[in-house]
Scaffold this motif. Structure first.
Motif, PDB file in Angstrom:
ATOM      1  N   SER A   1       0.742  -1.291   0.043  1.00  0.00           N
ATOM      2  CA  SER A   1       0.101   0.101   0.039  1.00  0.00           C
ATOM      3  C   SER A   1       0.994   1.273   0.065  1.00  0.00           C
TER       4      SER A   1
ATOM      5  N   HIS B   1      -9.225  -0.183  -3.945  1.00  0.00           N
ATOM      6  CA  HIS B   1      -7.658  -0.518  -3.969  1.00  0.00           C
ATOM      7  C   HIS B   1      -7.088  -0.559  -2.572  1.00  0.00           C
ATOM      8  N   GLY B   2      -7.749   0.299  -1.633  1.00  0.00           N
ATOM      9  CA  GLY B   2      -7.058   0.146  -0.254  1.00  0.00           C
ATOM     10  C   GLY B   2      -7.700  -0.986   0.380  1.00  0.00           C
TER      11      GLY B   2
ATOM     12  N   ILE C   1     -12.087  -4.194  -8.570  1.00  0.00           N
ATOM     13  CA  ILE C   1     -11.005  -3.963  -9.582  1.00  0.00           C
ATOM     14  C   ILE C   1     -10.869  -4.566 -10.920  1.00  0.00           C
TER      15      ILE C   1
ATOM     16  N   SER D   1     -10.376   5.489  -4.596  1.00  0.00           N
ATOM     17  CA  SER D   1      -9.481   4.391  -4.452  1.00  0.00           C
ATOM     18  C   SER D   1      -9.991   3.346  -3.505  1.00  0.00           C
TER      19      SER D   1
ATOM     20  N   ASN E   1      -4.655   4.160  -8.905  1.00  0.00           N
ATOM     21  CA  ASN E   1      -4.796   4.034  -7.325  1.00  0.00           C
ATOM     22  C   ASN E   1      -4.974   5.550  -6.830  1.00  0.00           C
ATOM     23  N   ASP E   2      -4.870   6.354  -7.645  1.00  0.00           N
ATOM     24  CA  ASP E   2      -4.955   7.679  -7.287  1.00  0.00           C
ATOM     25  C   ASP E   2      -6.399   8.077  -6.782  1.00  0.00           C
TER      26      ASP E   2
ATOM     27  N   ALA F   1      -9.679   7.557  -9.116  1.00  0.00           N
ATOM     28  CA  ALA F   1     -10.199   6.371  -9.050  1.00  0.00           C
ATOM     29  C   ALA F   1     -11.693   6.441  -8.153  1.00  0.00           C
TER      30      ALA F   1
ATOM     31  N   TRP G   1      -8.313  -3.922  -0.955  1.00  0.00           N
ATOM     32  CA  TRP G   1      -7.652  -4.918  -1.759  1.00  0.00           C
ATOM     33  C   TRP G   1      -6.308  -5.170  -1.014  1.00  0.00           C
ATOM     34  N   MET G   2      -5.677  -4.220  -0.693  1.00  0.00           N
ATOM     35  CA  MET G   2      -4.188  -4.169  -0.274  1.00  0.00           C
ATOM     36  C   MET G   2      -4.370  -4.476   1.243  1.00  0.00           C
TER      37      MET G   2
END
Length: 406
Positions: free
Chosen positions: A207, A357-358, A335, A354, A345-346, A350, A360-361
């Protein structure tokens, strides 16, 4: 189950709301990531304000700075506080796991020294349990402590230690008797994280943050007065910490099924129609909704138990194992649904800033923190369903005779 507040709980909720309306932040602060420590001043100020008003640790007795409230009052405050843009909370591990252990096993002078400052947010604690070769098996600790007069000398390594880079103190479980079976040769101490023999190495995560750390002990000398509990009785002491950890880690947060639904209504699918028209995607969404409802009612069961003065059982392990897996599956699907835009991932570009993304990580780490999926499945199987326990062939083997894989 009763989902409604009792008259007493409703009155307390109104009291909490009034205090938060007057004292809580009204808008999110422009702070750097918690892992970098830039928000620490704001976090400490909010913690001190809560402590002064009796909301820092509601269930703690008055002699240690709490109001001596009930668990359901703590739940009510947490629910109401979540509606405000409060600073990050770097005190959760200390107040939820470490300091309660100190309060249970330390002498009076030690408790007087540490409980108050921790409650007011003046000092931060970390938990030094996991090791590279042990995983979720706390009793597999190989970090050693050797007696030297009135002192102990600690050498070894810990890993996966959340917040060690900004912690002032920590509790550590170490091997003090290698001739005993692994659960019977452990001892716990509190340590000063600023000791020159302690080296903290932040772990760079995918991340971009560094919330977890490796911690190395090289000839760290601690007084016997820093011992928590009896020599070689560290497993019993650790259980107190671990029981608190199961509740403190709790369920997953992040983008859920409703956020996914919002995105699926606007993201185009393969035929140009909204992705939500895809039947396979709709089936997944229905599964996530059912899981979320099941988790909500499981939490409501816990709240009902707390409201009646009962202690929640090991079923609290269900929340994390279901929600963490759901978080990972949902974020991965989101995703993929975004197609080539899924690599962005901005937060400024996004969807949902995002959030997918957060999630997912973060999800893989959450499936390890506070007990891996396998550990929690065993707890549920043995303590909730009453199934036979795993066969443990190392139960009576001296730790020094256990194979190391070399």
């Amino acid at each position: 189950m009763d989902f409604n507040d009792t008259p007493e709980e409703a009155a307390y909720r109104a009291q909490v709301r009034a205090w938060l309306d007057e004292n809580a932040p009204k808008k999110a602060l422009d702070l750097t990531d918690m892992e970098g420590g830039g928000s620490m001043a704001a976090s400490k100020a909010w913690q001190a304000k809560k402590a002064a008003a009796g909301y820092a640790q509601i269930t703690w007795p008055k002699e240690w700075g709490g109001p001596g409230g009930t668990p359901i009052q703590q739940v009510i405050f947490n629910q109401e506080e979540a509606a405000y843009p409060i600073p990050p909370n770097p005190f959760q591990i200390g107040l939820g796991m470490c300091v309660p252990t100190v309060m249970t096993f330390a002498d009076e002078d030690t408790k007087k020294r540490f409980v108050g400052p921790a409650l007011r947010g003046e000092e931060i604690w970390c938990q030094l349990f996991s090791e590279p070769s042990g995983g979720s098996d706390v009793a597999a600790a190989r970090t050693r402590a050797v007696r030297d007069g009135d002192d102990w000398v600690i050498n070894g390594q810990k890993v996966w230690t959340t917040g060690a880079q900004f912690s002032d103190f920590g509790i550590v479980v170490v091997r003090t008797n290698p001739d005993a079976p692994k659960h019977k040769g452990l001892t716990m101490f509190w340590v000063d994280m600023k000791d020159p023999g302690i080296e903290v190495r932040p772990i760079h995560q995918m991340s971009g943050g560094s919330g977890f750390n490796e911690v190395f002990f090289t000839d760290v000398r601690v007084k016997d007065s820093q011992r928590l509990g009896a020599v070689d009785d560290g497993w019993r002491v650790s259980l107190v910490t671990l029981m608190n950890e199961r509740l403190a880690v709790g369920g997953a947060t992040g983008a859920g099924w409703s956020q996914f639904l919002e995105a699926a209504r606007t993201v185009p699918g393969l035929d140009g129609a909204p992705a939500l028209k895809d039947q396979a995607l709709r089936e997944k969404l229905a599964d996530w909704y059912v899981q979320a409802e099941g988790l909500k009612h499981t939490r409501n069961r816990t709240l009902t138990a707390l409201s009646k003065g009962a202690t929640p059982g090991p079923e609290s392990s269900i929340g994390k194992i279901v929600s963490a897996v759901q978080m990972q599956e949902l974020a991965h699907t989101a995703i993929e649904m975004l197609d080539q835009y899924g690599i962005i991932n901005d937060p400024e570009l996004a969807p949902l800033k995002s959030a997918f993304h957060g999630s997912w990580m973060m999800a893989p780490g959450l499936r390890i923190a506070g007990g891996t999926d396998e550990i929690l499945k065993n707890i549920i199987a043995e303590r909730v369903l009453g199934l036979p326990g795993d066969i443990r062939v190392d139960k009576d083997v001296p730790f020094k005779d256990m194979p190391t894989g070399r």
